[in-house]
Design an enzyme around this catalytic site. Structure first.
Site, mmCIF file in Angstrom:
data_model
loop_
_atom_site.group_PDB
_atom_site.id
_atom_site.type_symbol
_atom_site.label_atom_id
_atom_site.label_comp_id
_atom_site.label_asym_id
_atom_site.label_seq_id
_atom_site.Cartn_x
_atom_site.Cartn_y
_atom_site.Cartn_z
ATOM 1 N N LYS A 28 0.858 -1.184 0.000
ATOM 2 C CA LYS A 28 0.000 0.000 0.000
ATOM 3 C C LYS A 28 0.889 1.226 0.000
ATOM 4 C CE LYS A 28 -4.480 0.919 0.483
ATOM 5 N NZ LYS A 28 -5.628 0.217 -0.087
ATOM 6 N N GLY A 78 -24.311 3.187 3.347
ATOM 7 C CA GLY A 78 -23.401 3.768 2.355
ATOM 8 C C GLY A 78 -23.758 3.317 0.957
ATOM 9 N N GLY A 88 -22.639 4.448 -1.981
ATOM 10 C CA GLY A 88 -21.676 5.047 -2.899
ATOM 11 C C GLY A 88 -21.473 4.128 -4.096
ATOM 12 N N VAL A 96 -19.929 1.244 -4.551
ATOM 13 C CA VAL A 96 -20.220 -0.187 -4.351
ATOM 14 C C VAL A 96 -21.648 -0.388 -3.834
ATOM 15 C CG1 VAL A 96 -19.537 -2.301 -3.150
ATOM 16 C CG2 VAL A 96 -17.785 -0.698 -3.889
HETATM 17 P P1 NAD Z 1 -17.675 5.568 -1.918
HETATM 18 O O1 NAD Z 1 -16.903 6.698 -1.339
HETATM 19 O O2 NAD Z 1 -18.109 5.631 -3.334
HETATM 20 O O3 NAD Z 1 -19.005 5.309 -1.042
HETATM 21 C C1 NAD Z 1 -19.059 5.389 0.342
HETATM 22 C C2 NAD Z 1 -20.398 6.047 0.702
HETATM 23 O O4 NAD Z 1 -20.579 5.985 2.116
HETATM 24 C C3 NAD Z 1 -20.490 7.522 0.298
HETATM 25 O O5 NAD Z 1 -21.618 7.711 -0.517
HETATM 26 C C4 NAD Z 1 -20.606 8.252 1.645
HETATM 27 O O6 NAD Z 1 -21.449 9.396 1.578
HETATM 28 C C5 NAD Z 1 -21.224 7.180 2.516
HETATM 29 N N1 NAD Z 1 -21.023 7.379 3.956
HETATM 30 C C6 NAD Z 1 -19.938 7.840 4.603
HETATM 31 N N2 NAD Z 1 -20.160 7.838 5.936
HETATM 32 C C7 NAD Z 1 -21.388 7.325 6.124
HETATM 33 C C8 NAD Z 1 -22.181 7.035 7.257
HETATM 34 N N3 NAD Z 1 -21.734 7.270 8.492
HETATM 35 N N4 NAD Z 1 -23.419 6.496 7.085
HETATM 36 C C9 NAD Z 1 -23.878 6.246 5.857
HETATM 37 N N5 NAD Z 1 -23.175 6.490 4.727
HETATM 38 C C10 NAD Z 1 -21.955 7.029 4.865
HETATM 39 O O7 NAD Z 1 -16.810 4.266 -1.633
HETATM 40 P P2 NAD Z 1 -16.950 2.822 -2.338
HETATM 41 O O8 NAD Z 1 -15.949 2.725 -3.408
HETATM 42 O O9 NAD Z 1 -18.379 2.559 -2.603
HETATM 43 O O10 NAD Z 1 -16.436 1.886 -1.157
HETATM 44 C C11 NAD Z 1 -17.260 1.611 -0.040
HETATM 45 C C12 NAD Z 1 -16.475 0.815 0.985
HETATM 46 O O11 NAD Z 1 -16.049 -0.413 0.414
HETATM 47 C C13 NAD Z 1 -15.209 1.517 1.480
HETATM 48 O O12 NAD Z 1 -15.008 1.177 2.826
HETATM 49 C C14 NAD Z 1 -14.108 0.882 0.636
HETATM 50 O O13 NAD Z 1 -12.865 0.896 1.297
HETATM 51 C C15 NAD Z 1 -14.625 -0.535 0.487
HETATM 52 N N6 NAD Z 1 -14.145 -1.209 -0.711
HETATM 53 C C16 NAD Z 1 -14.366 -0.687 -1.933
HETATM 54 C C17 NAD Z 1 -13.896 -1.337 -3.072
HETATM 55 C C18 NAD Z 1 -14.159 -0.783 -4.456
HETATM 56 O O14 NAD Z 1 -13.964 -1.528 -5.434
HETATM 57 N N7 NAD Z 1 -14.597 0.445 -4.592
HETATM 58 C C19 NAD Z 1 -13.212 -2.544 -2.942
HETATM 59 C C20 NAD Z 1 -13.019 -3.096 -1.669
HETATM 60 C C21 NAD Z 1 -13.496 -2.406 -0.560
#
Ligand code: NAD
Length: 372
Positions: free
Chosen positions: A83, A183, A185, A187
């Site tokens: 990382k 959340g 977002g 995913v």
């Molecule tokens: P993202 O930033 O697109 O989405 C996260 C969402 O969570 C945002 O919309 C944000 O507003 C919301 N959020 C933040 N705090 C919150 C709360 N307290 N209550 C409710 N919603 C809240 O991120 P992502 O890419 O969708 O990833 C989501 C999670 O999955 C992260 O923890 C990331 O590390 C993990 N992850 C993502 C991937 C990937 O391929 N994107 C892969 C493995 C793990």
């Protein structure tokens, strides 16, 4: 200006290499942690964060790189764990010079570390980094990369949710099941769409109320309050926002038989895996169920280049991996999170043993000794 980049090693026990890169000409202060390359080059995203100190950044990069070793081991990506973090406020310090310097820093680690997107790092930033190093993944398809990993992560989580339903209820159908997504977002929203298509009733909470409204209109997601999403009665709680949300208080308040979501490092402390098991809540270990994204990226290393079919085939093995862990957990009376860590450690140890045996002339298991 390569000469302004200063690279120094930070000795850290248990890590193959941890290096600091500083370039005062553009404000670069970054750390690359190569945790373990037994199974392949250390792949992990590049995070930019306004850490209060280098100590805080070091703590984070160590934790995250070790997590990548475990995730890649269990997902059999053929990669190791690493990382990188850049210290600074993304609103203030992002510049072309900064990413070019980061690219030179990555290049200097000689291919042991391969970078990708992470928090506050975009594909556009990676495009700049690529001008200084070839050790970059996750670029857009048109540039020969595997593209946005989020839909693949969501697909793996969806399959994992179904596996969990099957494990708990004896039927993996989503029809009539209620899922609470924290959340929505990249995913979380893709997961919500798949679940609704499969017949589930989906509740969602997000700070971004616009996104919630849009999902309500598009797929009939039911917008829910931030606090309520963690305590509501549902069949699956799917955390897809932040890590460290599973702790003594939140676990006591959960009203679900299953926790299965995308967010990384969900357990505040390892002991919270047991706290879930004590409440008879089935947990899908985070780095196993959310491996779809890294699996997709890893296919870039295929001899013939990226191939989506291969990626999907590998992601479709996630339910099997989860079932194996739940079986081990049941048989050995340990939490699934501990079963996952043990499995990851064993896979890396086996890889290390096989490497050692090969270098000593002993053939790896099942392979003839050359010339013998
Ligand atoms: P993202 O930033 O697109 O989405 C996260 C969402 O969570 C945002 O919309 C944000 O507003 C919301 N959020 C933040 N705090 C919150 C709360 N307290 N209550 C409710 N919603 C809240 O991120 P992502 O890419 O969708 O990833 C989501 C999670 O999955 C992260 O923890 C990331 O590390 C993990 N992850 C993502 C991937 C990937 O391929 N994107 C892969 C493995 C793990």
């Amino acid at each position: 200006m390569t000469e302004t980049l200063q690279i120094t090693d930070i000795p850290v026990a248990g890590y193959e290499r941890v290096v600091r890169g500083i370039d005062p000409s553009c404000g670069l202060h970054a750390i690359i942690a190569v945790h373990d390359t037994t199974l392949g080059p250390a792949l992990g995203g590049l995070r930019m964060w306004p850490y209060a100190s280098e100590e805080e950044a070091l703590f984070d990069v160590k934790r995250l790189s070790r997590g990548m070793t475990f995730k890649s081991a269990v997902a059999h990506t053929g990669l190791g764990g690493g990382k990188a973090v850049m210290i600074g406020d993304p609103k203030k310090i992002k510049s072309e010079a900064l990413y070019l310097a980061m690219g030179r820093f990555i290049e200097a680690v000689g291919g042991k570390y391969i970078t990708a997107e992470d928090v506050n790092t975009s594909v556009q930033d990676l495009e700049i980094i690529r001008r200084a190093t070839k050790h970059v993944t996750g670029l857009e398809r048109k540039d020969g990369g595997s593209g946005n990993p989020s839909p693949y992560t969501a697909y793996g989580v969806f399959l994992g949710v179904r596996a969990a339903l099957g494990w708990v209820f004896g039927n993996d159908s989503c029809k009539g099941r209620t899922v609470a997504i924290q959340g929505t977002g990249a995913v979380g929203s893709a997961l919500a769409k798949r679940l609704v298509e499969a017949g589930a009733k989906v509740y969602g909470a997000d700070r971004n109320t616009e996104r919630l409204k849009q999902l309500e209109q598009e797929i009939g997601l039911i917008p829910t309050g931030e606090a309520e999403i963690m305590t509501m009665k549902c069949d699956v709680f799917a955390p897809c926002a932040l890590g460290a949300i599973l702790h003594d208080e939140s676990i006591a308040a959960l009203n679900t038989p299953i926790v299965a979501g995308a967010a990384n490092n969900l357990l505040l402390e390892p002991r919270h895996g047991k706290a879930l098991a004590d409440r008879n809540i089935l947990y899908a270990p985070d780095y196993v169920i959310n491996a779809g994204g890294i699996i997709n990226v890893s296919v870039e290393f295929n001899p013939g280049g990226y191939d989506e079919k291969i990626a999907l085939g590998k992601i479709e093995r996630i339910p099997q991996a989860l079932k194996e862990l739940w079986t081990i957990a049941k048989e050995e009376r340990i939490p699934p999170s501990d079963a996952a860590d043990r499995l990851a450690e064993r896979i890396v140890a086996d890889g290390r043993g096989a490497k050692k045996a090969t270098s000593c002339g002993v053939p790896p298991k099942g392979q003839p000794r050359s010339g013998g």
